[in-house]
Design an enzyme around this catalytic site. Structure first.
Site, PDB file in Angstrom:
ATOM      1  CB  THR A   1      -0.976  -0.025   1.201  1.00  0.00           C
ATOM      2  OG1 THR A   1      -1.954   0.995   1.042  1.00  0.00           O
ATOM      3  CG2 THR A   1      -0.271   0.142   2.525  1.00  0.00           C
ATOM      4  CG  ASN A   2      -0.343   4.790  -1.322  1.00  0.00           C
ATOM      5  OD1 ASN A   2      -1.029   5.595  -0.735  1.00  0.00           O
ATOM      6  ND2 ASN A   2      -0.783   4.143  -2.403  1.00  0.00           N
ATOM      7  CB  ALA A   3       1.664   6.949   3.864  1.00  0.00           C
TER       8      ALA A   3
ATOM      9  CB  ALA B   1      -2.439   7.150  -3.493  1.00  0.00           C
TER      10      ALA B   1
END
Lengths: 215, 215
Positions: free
Chosen positions: B24-26, B91
């Site tokens: 994933t990403n933040a 995102a």
């Protein structure tokens, strides 16, 4: 637990592939934070080493914020052998990317490729690093086993392989949920079933089980 | 924007390797949620398709919760061609594991191996899927470019490659932060610099820029 030093880890770790992408899990950190609060309430001197979570740091607790499993290992090594009890409640990533790219991977740099392979290296097992390096059984060490199958058998094996003093075995359905259910396992004892309850109540049960055996 | 249909995506996606681990990403989802609130306030009929975030759903907005990029694509395809404006603020992960294991990967099953390779497949580009399939320019399509280098050049290329009507170019330092700074890019126009401001204020700027050109 008045005056005893208790070290708790909490939350997930993030293993970054590039500046924005990482491998992680959905651990909310609630169990570790509940343990830190309960230990503080019981009069202990508490250090909480936490991966990235959306929780308010408990008051009266020394906080250390980390990102990756390697960061967490280094922070734990600094504290663990000064602690009476170490509770590893973090959901530490087992693997990290072999390479962390300094810039965001662009699709164009791999245009036309429908697949890529990411090489992952095994992270050290933090609980095992501590239990194997300790002398005179200090810190007394508590781990967690989150299993999708064969809960008790896998938890018993972890208790033995990692040379822990206690393991809390959870079905994986508890991740990122407000309630908890568990079995407590100790070397040479029958598993103890703890019925479903809030994570705060579960934290108090874990601490009292640890205190009974450690003190 | 009274009565106009606006579709917004927000947050990260999760690409699961097994029942607990994911890539994933933040992304916090703040920008997408701010856009949905601002569009609702401007009288639009708003659908918000969101990956997993820790935010309260905006009131008066139709919410669709998704996990992976493929989930998000399917949800967007159902709504996009009924919408006047589509703002892709999520995102979205560019890659997903080729295989999702049904059970948690156990260390013992790979004992002695210091490294493993994970095969990743490229995810579809949701904005591009929409812009290329639309007829008569509907929906008017807004993308985001989060770049670690060559911000304007990379953003301009994305605007062209994905055939978007507008792109919001952010330095990657804004991820998971309360403030925003950006350039707005449109086909055949000079970039417009938008000075640092709250994400709510940035959302209002984006909507008014879109409304001026779309309506």
């Amino acid at each position: 637990l008045k005056g005893r030093r208790i070290l708790v880890t909490a939350g997930p770790t993030r293993e970054y592939l590039d500046p924005v992408r990482f491998l992680t899990n959905a651990s909310s950190g609630q169990m570790g934070y509940a343990l830190a609060r309960a230990a503080r309430r019981a009069g202990a001197v508490v250090t909480l080493i936490s991966g990235p979570v959306h929780l308010t740091p408990p008051s009266g607790v020394r906080m250390v914020s980390v990102v990756s499993a390697m960061d967490m290992l280094h922070a734990v090594l600094k504290q663990a052998f000064l602690s009476d009890i170490f509770i590893g409640a973090a959901a530490v990533a087992d693997w990290r990317p072999a390479v962390r790219l300094p810039q965001k991977i662009k699709k164009k740099s791999i245009r036309g490729r429908q697949s890529v392979s990411i090489k992952m290296l095994q992270n050290p097992d933090i609980l095992q690093e501590i239990s194997r390096r300790r002398t005179r059984g200090k810190p007394w060490t508590v781990g967690f086993a989150l299993e999708t199958e064969n809960l008790l058998r896998n938890a018993r094996r972890k208790l033995q392989d990692k040379e822990l003093d206690m393991i809390v075995a959870n079905p994986h359905t508890v991740i990122d949920r407000p309630h908890a259910e568990a079995y407590f396992l100790f070397p040479g004892e029958q598993p103890v079933r703890i019925r479903p309850r809030t994570k705060d109540s579960m934290a108090a049960e874990i601490l009292s089980a640890a205190a009974r055996r450690y003190l």
